[in-house]
Design a protein around this motif. Structure first.
Motif, PDB file in Angstrom:
ATOM      1  N   LEU A  79       0.608  -1.249   0.025  1.00  0.00           N
ATOM      2  CA  LEU A  79       0.102  -0.018  -0.018  1.00  0.00           C
ATOM      3  C   LEU A  79       0.975   1.265  -0.059  1.00  0.00           C
ATOM      4  O   LEU A  79       2.055   1.278   0.427  1.00  0.00           O
ATOM      5  N   VAL A  80       0.478   2.505  -0.535  1.00  0.00           N
ATOM      6  CA  VAL A  80       0.860   3.792  -0.307  1.00  0.00           C
ATOM      7  C   VAL A  80       0.800   4.541   0.618  1.00  0.00           C
ATOM      8  O   VAL A  80       1.592   5.496   1.009  1.00  0.00           O
TER       9      VAL A  80
ATOM     10  N   PRO B  57     -13.033  -2.369  -2.219  1.00  0.00           N
ATOM     11  CA  PRO B  57     -12.698  -1.693  -3.465  1.00  0.00           C
ATOM     12  C   PRO B  57     -11.996  -0.133  -3.180  1.00  0.00           C
ATOM     13  O   PRO B  57     -11.188   0.056  -4.072  1.00  0.00           O
ATOM     14  N   GLU B  58     -12.344   0.314  -2.123  1.00  0.00           N
ATOM     15  CA  GLU B  58     -11.830   1.749  -1.853  1.00  0.00           C
ATOM     16  C   GLU B  58     -10.276   1.650  -1.701  1.00  0.00           C
ATOM     17  O   GLU B  58      -9.438   2.432  -2.323  1.00  0.00           O
ATOM     18  N   ILE B  59      -9.756   0.750  -0.900  1.00  0.00           N
ATOM     19  CA  ILE B  59      -8.522   0.570  -0.655  1.00  0.00           C
ATOM     20  C   ILE B  59      -7.640  -0.068  -1.855  1.00  0.00           C
ATOM     21  O   ILE B  59      -6.616   0.316  -1.986  1.00  0.00           O
ATOM     22  N   GLN B  60      -8.445  -0.915  -2.566  1.00  0.00           N
ATOM     23  CA  GLN B  60      -7.700  -1.445  -3.653  1.00  0.00           C
ATOM     24  C   GLN B  60      -7.631  -0.611  -4.929  1.00  0.00           C
ATOM     25  O   GLN B  60      -6.351  -0.506  -5.562  1.00  0.00           O
ATOM     26  N   ASN B  61      -8.375   0.488  -5.136  1.00  0.00           N
ATOM     27  CA  ASN B  61      -8.252   1.451  -5.886  1.00  0.00           C
ATOM     28  C   ASN B  61      -7.507   2.519  -5.725  1.00  0.00           C
ATOM     29  O   ASN B  61      -6.713   3.161  -6.442  1.00  0.00           O
ATOM     30  N   ARG B  62      -7.612   3.057  -4.494  1.00  0.00           N
ATOM     31  CA  ARG B  62      -6.674   4.286  -4.018  1.00  0.00           C
ATOM     32  C   ARG B  62      -5.395   3.867  -3.230  1.00  0.00           C
ATOM     33  O   ARG B  62      -4.450   4.663  -3.502  1.00  0.00           O
ATOM     34  N   LEU B  63      -5.366   3.007  -2.712  1.00  0.00           N
ATOM     35  CA  LEU B  63      -3.923   2.792  -1.755  1.00  0.00           C
ATOM     36  C   LEU B  63      -3.142   1.620  -2.161  1.00  0.00           C
ATOM     37  O   LEU B  63      -2.124   1.549  -1.817  1.00  0.00           O
ATOM     38  N   ALA B  64      -3.668   0.521  -2.879  1.00  0.00           N
ATOM     39  CA  ALA B  64      -2.923  -0.575  -3.313  1.00  0.00           C
ATOM     40  C   ALA B  64      -2.105  -0.472  -4.407  1.00  0.00           C
ATOM     41  O   ALA B  64      -2.425   0.065  -5.619  1.00  0.00           O
ATOM     42  N   TYR B  65      -0.693  -0.555  -4.193  1.00  0.00           N
ATOM     43  CA  TYR B  65       0.407  -0.404  -5.307  1.00  0.00           C
ATOM     44  C   TYR B  65       0.277  -1.880  -6.137  1.00  0.00           C
ATOM     45  O   TYR B  65       0.642  -1.741  -7.449  1.00  0.00           O
ATOM     46  N   ALA B  66       0.487  -2.924  -5.248  1.00  0.00           N
ATOM     47  CA  ALA B  66       0.537  -4.204  -5.770  1.00  0.00           C
ATOM     48  C   ALA B  66       0.063  -5.276  -4.744  1.00  0.00           C
ATOM     49  O   ALA B  66      -0.121  -4.976  -3.506  1.00  0.00           O
ATOM     50  N   ARG B  67      -0.005  -6.544  -5.242  1.00  0.00           N
ATOM     51  CA  ARG B  67      -0.406  -7.472  -4.328  1.00  0.00           C
ATOM     52  C   ARG B  67       0.179  -8.896  -4.752  1.00  0.00           C
ATOM     53  O   ARG B  67       0.437  -8.851  -6.253  1.00  0.00           O
ATOM     54  N   THR B  68       0.258  -9.723  -4.053  1.00  0.00           N
ATOM     55  CA  THR B  68       1.017 -10.991  -4.331  1.00  0.00           C
ATOM     56  C   THR B  68       0.528 -11.882  -3.382  1.00  0.00           C
ATOM     57  O   THR B  68      -0.151 -11.463  -2.193  1.00  0.00           O
ATOM     58  N   ARG B  69       1.036 -12.933  -3.298  1.00  0.00           N
ATOM     59  CA  ARG B  69       0.574 -14.303  -2.251  1.00  0.00           C
ATOM     60  C   ARG B  69       1.996 -14.993  -2.165  1.00  0.00           C
ATOM     61  O   ARG B  69       3.086 -14.903  -2.947  1.00  0.00           O
ATOM     62  N   THR B  70       2.290 -15.288  -0.997  1.00  0.00           N
ATOM     63  CA  THR B  70       3.588 -16.019  -0.507  1.00  0.00           C
ATOM     64  C   THR B  70       3.564 -17.327  -1.426  1.00  0.00           C
ATOM     65  O   THR B  70       2.584 -18.096  -1.628  1.00  0.00           O
ATOM     66  N   ASP B  71       4.974 -17.792  -1.708  1.00  0.00           N
ATOM     67  CA  ASP B  71       5.202 -19.165  -2.190  1.00  0.00           C
ATOM     68  C   ASP B  71       5.010 -20.185  -0.905  1.00  0.00           C
ATOM     69  O   ASP B  71       4.605 -20.014   0.060  1.00  0.00           O
ATOM     70  N   ALA B  72       5.311 -21.253  -1.356  1.00  0.00           N
ATOM     71  CA  ALA B  72       5.349 -22.592  -0.354  1.00  0.00           C
ATOM     72  C   ALA B  72       6.153 -22.416   0.864  1.00  0.00           C
ATOM     73  O   ALA B  72       5.803 -22.968   1.924  1.00  0.00           O
ATOM     74  N   ARG B  73       7.077 -21.522   0.751  1.00  0.00           N
ATOM     75  CA  ARG B  73       8.263 -21.435   1.772  1.00  0.00           C
ATOM     76  C   ARG B  73       7.967 -20.039   2.513  1.00  0.00           C
ATOM     77  O   ARG B  73       8.663 -19.623   3.366  1.00  0.00           O
ATOM     78  N   GLY B  74       6.824 -19.456   2.138  1.00  0.00           N
ATOM     79  CA  GLY B  74       6.044 -18.065   2.911  1.00  0.00           C
ATOM     80  C   GLY B  74       6.958 -17.071   2.441  1.00  0.00           C
ATOM     81  O   GLY B  74       6.976 -15.963   3.187  1.00  0.00           O
TER      82      GLY B  74
END
Length: 161
Positions: free
Chosen positions: A47-48, A82-99
């Motif tokens: 987030l920004v 949606p508000e956070i995703q549209n205004r503040l989220a720069y990127a998102r991902t998920r951890t791999d099997a090792r976290g």
């Protein structure tokens, strides 16, 4: 003239590459025996601006008692809104099997806020960590029990309330 144009394009590309930084990390919950349980497939947001965790904590008070499970649910709801995703989220991902997780090619000279949630075995945890990223810097973070933004809880213990 074409040579000058190519030189300018190369200079712009080099300047952009100078600003690219990386935030990478790992999420794991430490057991009483000191073993680290990696948190696989955990959602991680960049987030920004930070989430207002004090507001989340206040909303998680029921009958004068703080409910950690409810607080974790509010974090999930707020960060996924949606508000956070549209205004503040720069990127998102998920951890791999090792976290592990990585956010690459980030503009430097700015603050980022890594927000994550994980459920491993019987524990649920939420984090929010501020990271200042300098140009071309590589920052590594480890999210674990001691730096969780909310108390780590066992959902089965808090679900009955």
């Amino acid at each position: 003239m074409p040579i000058l144009r190519k030189l300018l394009q190369a200079q712009r590309a080099a300047s952009a590459a100078d600003l690219n930084g990386t935030i990478e990390g790992r999420i794991g919950l430490v057991t009483g025996s000191g073993t680290i349980l990696p948190c696989a497939n955990a959602p991680v947001y960049l987030l920004v601006k930070p989430l207002d965790l004090e507001d989340v904590k206040q909303k998680a008070v029921r009958d004068g008692v703080f409910n950690p499970l409810l607080a974790h649910m509010f974090v999930e709801y707020v960060v996924g809104s949606p508000e956070i995703q549209n205004r503040l989220a720069y990127a998102r991902t998920r951890t791999d099997a090792r976290g592990r997780f990585t956010f690459a090619n980030l503009p430097g000279d700015r603050w980022y806020y890594v927000v994550a949630q994980a459920l491993t075995g019987q524990a649920l945890a939420s984090w929010q960590v501020a990271v200042y990223l300098y140009p071309r810097e590589r920052v590594q973070i480890f999210l674990h029990n001691a730096n969780a933004a909310l108390p780590v809880c066992a959902p089965s213990a808090g679900a009955s309330g």
